[in-house]
Design an enzyme around this catalytic site. Structure first.
Site, mmCIF file in Angstrom:
data_model
loop_
_atom_site.group_PDB
_atom_site.id
_atom_site.type_symbol
_atom_site.label_atom_id
_atom_site.label_comp_id
_atom_site.label_asym_id
_atom_site.label_seq_id
_atom_site.Cartn_x
_atom_site.Cartn_y
_atom_site.Cartn_z
ATOM 1 N N GLY A 38 0.838 -1.212 0.000
ATOM 2 C CA GLY A 38 0.000 0.000 0.000
ATOM 3 C C GLY A 38 0.864 1.249 0.000
ATOM 4 O O GLY A 38 0.552 2.233 0.677
ATOM 5 N N ALA A 39 1.942 1.219 -0.793
ATOM 6 C CA ALA A 39 2.926 2.309 -0.745
ATOM 7 C C ALA A 39 2.706 3.360 -1.826
ATOM 8 O O ALA A 39 3.555 4.208 -2.035
ATOM 9 C CB ALA A 39 4.335 1.728 -0.850
ATOM 10 N N SER A 40 1.564 3.294 -2.508
ATOM 11 C CA SER A 40 1.334 4.286 -3.562
ATOM 12 C C SER A 40 0.684 5.552 -3.016
ATOM 13 O O SER A 40 0.554 6.541 -3.738
ATOM 14 C CB SER A 40 0.463 3.688 -4.680
ATOM 15 N N VAL A 58 -2.525 -7.130 -2.897
ATOM 16 C CA VAL A 58 -2.106 -8.001 -1.777
ATOM 17 C C VAL A 58 -3.045 -9.190 -1.569
ATOM 18 O O VAL A 58 -2.649 -10.201 -1.002
ATOM 19 C CB VAL A 58 -1.967 -7.217 -0.443
ATOM 20 N N ASN A 66 0.980 -2.662 5.336
ATOM 21 C CA ASN A 66 0.288 -1.378 5.488
ATOM 22 C C ASN A 66 -0.984 -1.257 4.647
ATOM 23 O O ASN A 66 -1.909 -0.539 5.030
ATOM 24 C CB ASN A 66 1.261 -0.250 5.093
ATOM 25 N N SER A 104 -4.844 0.124 13.696
ATOM 26 C CA SER A 104 -5.617 1.356 13.902
ATOM 27 C C SER A 104 -6.071 1.392 15.357
ATOM 28 O O SER A 104 -6.142 0.334 16.012
ATOM 29 C CB SER A 104 -6.850 1.332 12.988
ATOM 30 N N TYR A 122 -14.402 -2.772 9.727
ATOM 31 C CA TYR A 122 -13.030 -2.243 9.823
ATOM 32 C C TYR A 122 -12.470 -2.516 11.234
ATOM 33 O O TYR A 122 -11.328 -2.976 11.368
ATOM 34 C CB TYR A 122 -13.056 -0.742 9.525
ATOM 35 N N LYS A 135 -9.164 -4.878 12.172
ATOM 36 C CA LYS A 135 -7.974 -4.371 12.862
ATOM 37 C C LYS A 135 -7.782 -5.053 14.220
ATOM 38 O O LYS A 135 -6.639 -5.251 14.660
ATOM 39 C CB LYS A 135 -8.052 -2.848 13.010
ATOM 40 N N ILE A 156 -5.151 10.086 10.589
ATOM 41 C CA ILE A 156 -3.967 10.624 9.918
ATOM 42 C C ILE A 156 -4.456 11.173 8.574
ATOM 43 O O ILE A 156 -5.266 10.521 7.901
ATOM 44 C CB ILE A 156 -2.918 9.497 9.652
HETATM 45 P P1 NAD Z 1 -4.485 5.295 1.735
HETATM 46 O O1 NAD Z 1 -5.775 5.007 1.106
HETATM 47 O O2 NAD Z 1 -3.786 6.576 1.427
HETATM 48 O O3 NAD Z 1 -3.448 4.119 1.468
HETATM 49 C C1 NAD Z 1 -3.819 2.775 1.486
HETATM 50 C C2 NAD Z 1 -3.024 2.104 0.423
HETATM 51 O O4 NAD Z 1 -3.314 0.693 0.405
HETATM 52 C C3 NAD Z 1 -3.382 2.651 -0.956
HETATM 53 O O5 NAD Z 1 -2.196 2.836 -1.674
HETATM 54 C C4 NAD Z 1 -4.226 1.530 -1.543
HETATM 55 O O6 NAD Z 1 -4.205 1.511 -2.936
HETATM 56 C C5 NAD Z 1 -3.525 0.333 -0.934
HETATM 57 N N1 NAD Z 1 -4.330 -0.879 -1.050
HETATM 58 C C6 NAD Z 1 -5.602 -1.068 -0.649
HETATM 59 N N2 NAD Z 1 -6.009 -2.301 -0.977
HETATM 60 C C7 NAD Z 1 -4.966 -2.892 -1.591
HETATM 61 C C8 NAD Z 1 -4.772 -4.163 -2.196
HETATM 62 N N3 NAD Z 1 -5.743 -5.071 -2.227
HETATM 63 N N4 NAD Z 1 -3.566 -4.433 -2.744
HETATM 64 C C9 NAD Z 1 -2.569 -3.529 -2.738
HETATM 65 N N5 NAD Z 1 -2.695 -2.300 -2.203
HETATM 66 C C10 NAD Z 1 -3.887 -1.996 -1.646
HETATM 67 O O7 NAD Z 1 -4.718 5.170 3.299
HETATM 68 P P2 NAD Z 1 -3.729 5.240 4.539
HETATM 69 O O8 NAD Z 1 -4.406 6.064 5.536
HETATM 70 O O9 NAD Z 1 -2.365 5.564 4.123
HETATM 71 O O10 NAD Z 1 -3.828 3.721 5.035
HETATM 72 C C11 NAD Z 1 -2.705 2.899 5.259
HETATM 73 C C12 NAD Z 1 -2.998 1.982 6.418
HETATM 74 O O11 NAD Z 1 -3.157 2.772 7.594
HETATM 75 C C13 NAD Z 1 -4.297 1.177 6.270
HETATM 76 O O12 NAD Z 1 -4.075 -0.147 6.693
HETATM 77 C C14 NAD Z 1 -5.249 1.893 7.208
HETATM 78 O O13 NAD Z 1 -6.247 1.023 7.704
HETATM 79 C C15 NAD Z 1 -4.298 2.367 8.285
HETATM 80 N N6 NAD Z 1 -4.792 3.472 9.105
HETATM 81 C C16 NAD Z 1 -5.036 4.706 8.552
HETATM 82 C C17 NAD Z 1 -5.508 5.725 9.364
HETATM 83 C C18 NAD Z 1 -5.775 7.111 8.840
HETATM 84 O O14 NAD Z 1 -6.398 7.905 9.567
HETATM 85 N N7 NAD Z 1 -5.337 7.471 7.647
HETATM 86 C C19 NAD Z 1 -5.755 5.508 10.721
HETATM 87 C C20 NAD Z 1 -5.499 4.243 11.233
HETATM 88 C C21 NAD Z 1 -5.022 3.242 10.420
#
Ligand code: NAD
Length: 264
Positions: free
Chosen positions: A12-14, A64, A88, A139, A152, A156, A185
């Site tokens: 999920g690094a994009s 993934v 991630n 989370s 969700y 988690k 975040i």
């Molecule tokens: P985001 O949407 O910016 O990034 C998530 C990334 O995961 C994206 O690049 C998406 O394309 C990728 N992804 C999703 N499904 C996928 C798959 N099947 N295969 C490959 N890639 C996939 O969101 P984020 O906030 O950066 O989230 C990252 C992690 O942090 C997640 O696990 C999320 O649950 C967790 N998180 C985020 C927050 C927040 O407030 N942003 C809070 C708590 C936890």
């Protein structure tokens, strides 16, 4: 802390937390294997890392839930080893026991939980060789309940139990396993519940007083915590809230979706 000579695989690094963690760890010398479905955005992250003069990353366009073997195989083929796995990739959603769609439940559980267990099991032999470690991006929804984010929260909470069970099992292989449990975040993840460029400022503004530090989180907050978990050899099997104090304050009611009152 230096990650020179270390190979770090980040799913999920994009975008969001994963993209910033890749940039941050690369800036500390890591060779990063970055995984995402969106080729254009993934390549942009790779280009930023190269432009900044950091080790050239490997970009793997993959899902993934569908390509775990290929993700590990391509990383090992390219870099020859794996030191840190950052699970991630994740998706958000709003549902509850009275607003339930089994397909959406499967999608969230498959992405946030099942794929992590599968990918980690494939990474274990390589992490054993490097005496490496695993970080599961969970989370605060794994630590407490929110009525509007049931699937969700379940995904988690399951992930956090996986972290603890895996830490117990993998200790004998000298592999550490930890969870990172962020609160809100600023990332695109909230697009799933209707937050976009037009209303995100209001969304973050409405939340900030729930946080002891008076603000919601930035990706730099999670990146430094990921670097800490990846490098601190005495930390194992923990669930680390990076939450601006919201868990301590008890604010941010779980009822009706963390006080979300959107005007969309
Ligand atoms: P985001 O949407 O910016 O990034 C998530 C990334 O995961 C994206 O690049 C998406 O394309 C990728 N992804 C999703 N499904 C996928 C798959 N099947 N295969 C490959 N890639 C996939 O969101 P984020 O906030 O950066 O989230 C990252 C992690 O942090 C997640 O696990 C999320 O649950 C967790 N998180 C985020 C927050 C927040 O407030 N942003 C809070 C708590 C936890």
């Amino acid at each position: 802390m230096s990650f020179s000579g270390k190979v770090v695989l980040i799913t999920g690094a994009s975008s969001g937390i994963g993209a910033d963690a890749a940039r941050h760890l690369a800036s500390k010398g890591a060779s990063v294997s970055i995984v995402g479905r969106n080729e254009k955005r993934l390549n942009e992250v790779a280009k930023e890392i190269i432009k900044a003069g950091h080790p050239t990353p490997l970009a793997i366009v993959a899902d993934v839930t569908k390509d775990p073997e290929r993700i590990i195989k391509e990383t090992i083929k390219h870099f020859g080893k794996l030191d840190v796995l950052v699970n991630n990739a994740g998706i958000f959603g709003d549902d509850s026991v009275v607003n339930f769609d089994v397909n959406e439940f499967d999608r969230i559980i498959n992405t946030n939980l099942k794929s992590v267990v599968v990918l980690t099991s494939l990474a274990v032999p390589h992490l054993e060789r490097s005496r490496g470690n695993i970080i599961n991006v969970s989370s605060i929804c794994g630590l407490r309940a929110f009525d509007s984010y049931m699937s969700y929260c379940i995904s988690k909470a399951g992930l956090d139990q996986f972290t603890k069970c895996a830490a117990l099992t993998l200790a004998s292989k000298k592999i550490r396993v930890n969870s990172l449990n962020p609160a809100v975040i600023k990332t695109p993840i909230f697009e799933a519940i209707g937050i976009n460029e037009s209303n995100e400022a209001q969304f973050y503004e409405e939340r900030k007083n729930d946080y002891l530090v008076g603000r919601v989180g930035e990706v730099s907050d999670t990146s430094s915590a990921i670097a800490y978990l990846a490098s601190e050899s005495f930390v194992n099997g923990i669930l680390l809230p990076v939450d601006g104090g919201i868990m301590a304050s008890g604010l941010g009611s779980g009822a009706n979706g963390c006080n979300i009152s959107l005007s969309h």
